[in-house]
Design a protein around this motif. Structure first.
Motif, PDB file in Angstrom:
ATOM      1  N   SER A 181       0.818  -1.214   0.000  1.00  0.00           N
ATOM      2  CA  SER A 181       0.000   0.000   0.000  1.00  0.00           C
ATOM      3  C   SER A 181       0.851   1.263   0.000  1.00  0.00           C
ATOM      4  N   GLN A 182       0.409   2.281  -0.769  1.00  0.00           N
ATOM      5  CA  GLN A 182       0.956   3.629  -0.675  1.00  0.00           C
ATOM      6  C   GLN A 182       0.072   4.389   0.300  1.00  0.00           C
ATOM      7  N   ARG A 183       0.191   4.003   1.555  1.00  0.00           N
ATOM      8  CA  ARG A 183      -0.768   4.473   2.544  1.00  0.00           C
ATOM      9  C   ARG A 183      -0.707   5.976   2.756  1.00  0.00           C
ATOM     10  N   ALA A 205      -2.777   7.726  -0.011  1.00  0.00           N
ATOM     11  CA  ALA A 205      -4.204   7.458   0.204  1.00  0.00           C
ATOM     12  C   ALA A 205      -4.736   8.234   1.410  1.00  0.00           C
ATOM     13  N   THR A 246       0.608  13.983  -2.636  1.00  0.00           N
ATOM     14  CA  THR A 246       1.930  13.355  -2.549  1.00  0.00           C
ATOM     15  C   THR A 246       2.896  14.162  -1.681  1.00  0.00           C
ATOM     16  N   MET A 294      -5.907   3.546  -6.135  1.00  0.00           N
ATOM     17  CA  MET A 294      -4.599   3.017  -5.728  1.00  0.00           C
ATOM     18  C   MET A 294      -4.359   1.605  -6.248  1.00  0.00           C
ATOM     19  N   LEU A 332      -5.293  10.636  -7.587  1.00  0.00           N
ATOM     20  CA  LEU A 332      -4.590   9.468  -7.056  1.00  0.00           C
ATOM     21  C   LEU A 332      -4.112   8.557  -8.175  1.00  0.00           C
ATOM     22  N   THR A 344      -0.276   7.598  -8.642  1.00  0.00           N
ATOM     23  CA  THR A 344       0.141   6.196  -8.665  1.00  0.00           C
ATOM     24  C   THR A 344       0.890   5.868  -9.951  1.00  0.00           C
TER      25      THR A 344
END
Length: 221
Positions: A22-24, A27, A85, A159, A206, A210
């Motif tokens: 995950s790109q927590r 998110a 980001t 995501m 997002l 991503t």
């Protein structure tokens, strides 16, 4: 429960560590901005690449949201895709502290031989279970989604982790089928409100973030 808090629970293991895929942080920042739109503290412009505009710095009374307001005020008018980001906006510490104070998480041992961030295992699994049950019912068409459900689904979709996170809640849908179903849920939400516009813009931002991260990773390998 804030949207960013629900999302944190979904993207964290029961042992209190981030899911490896995950790109927590990205998110979480997206969910945080949506929570602030709902709280009527920020709004998004109508541009193709919307800007985040602070409309009030009046405290909400929620430390997670109030901690982010001064940061966004510093970058008032910046593009949404750059803010999601922006590492300084990542609300992880405030979200964890809030969930600990609510008795949902607890602080555990530190990672990286005691030098890293503490694990935050679940103390009370019921709130995450309730989130998952609600999302399962939405995906099955058994209940209409609220804005929290729509936002979480849109973020997980953007995501590209929805099928991993909601494997049990998807009712046996394959990844492509789940993607189609989530799109139906998101697109069926009432259009025109500031919050609905924010959810749609967040999904696009997002997906852009991503894709950019994947391209950067591929170029450096």
């Amino acid at each position: 429960m804030l949207i960013v808090e629900a999302l944190h629970l979904l993207l964290t293991t029961e042992a209190g560590t981030p899911e490896a895929w995950s790109q927590r942080n990205v998110a979480a920042s997206a969910a945080l901005i949506t929570d602030l739109v709902i709280a009527e503290r920020v709004t998004l412009s109508d541009e193709k690449r919307p800007r985040v505009q602070v409309i009030s710095t009046q405290p909400t009374g929620n430390p997670v949201l109030d901690g982010a307001l001064p940061l966004l005020a510093e970058r008032d008018g910046k593009r949404l895709d750059s803010l999601v980001t922006w590492h300084k906006l990542d609300p992880r510490d405030a979200v964890v502290e809030s969930l600990v104070q609510q008795g949902i998480l607890e602080y555990g041992e530190r990672t990286m031989l005691g030098m890293g961030a503490p694990k935050t295992p679940e103390r009370n699994p019921e709130p995450e279970q309730m989130v998952r049950q609600r999302l399962a019912a939405v995906l099955a068409g058994e209940r209409p989604p609220d804005i929290g459900d729509t936002t979480v689904l849109a973020i997980l979709q953007a995501m590209n982790v929805a099928h991993k996170v909601l494997k049990e809640e998807s009712g046996g849908l394959r990844a492509g089928q789940l993607k189609k179903r989530i799109n139906e849920v998101v697109e069926s939400s009432p259009a025109g409100t500031a919050v609905e516009k924010a959810v749609q813009a967040m999904q696009v931002a997002l997906m852009t973030a991503t894709t950019t991260a994947m391209m950067a990773s591929g170029g450096s390998s």
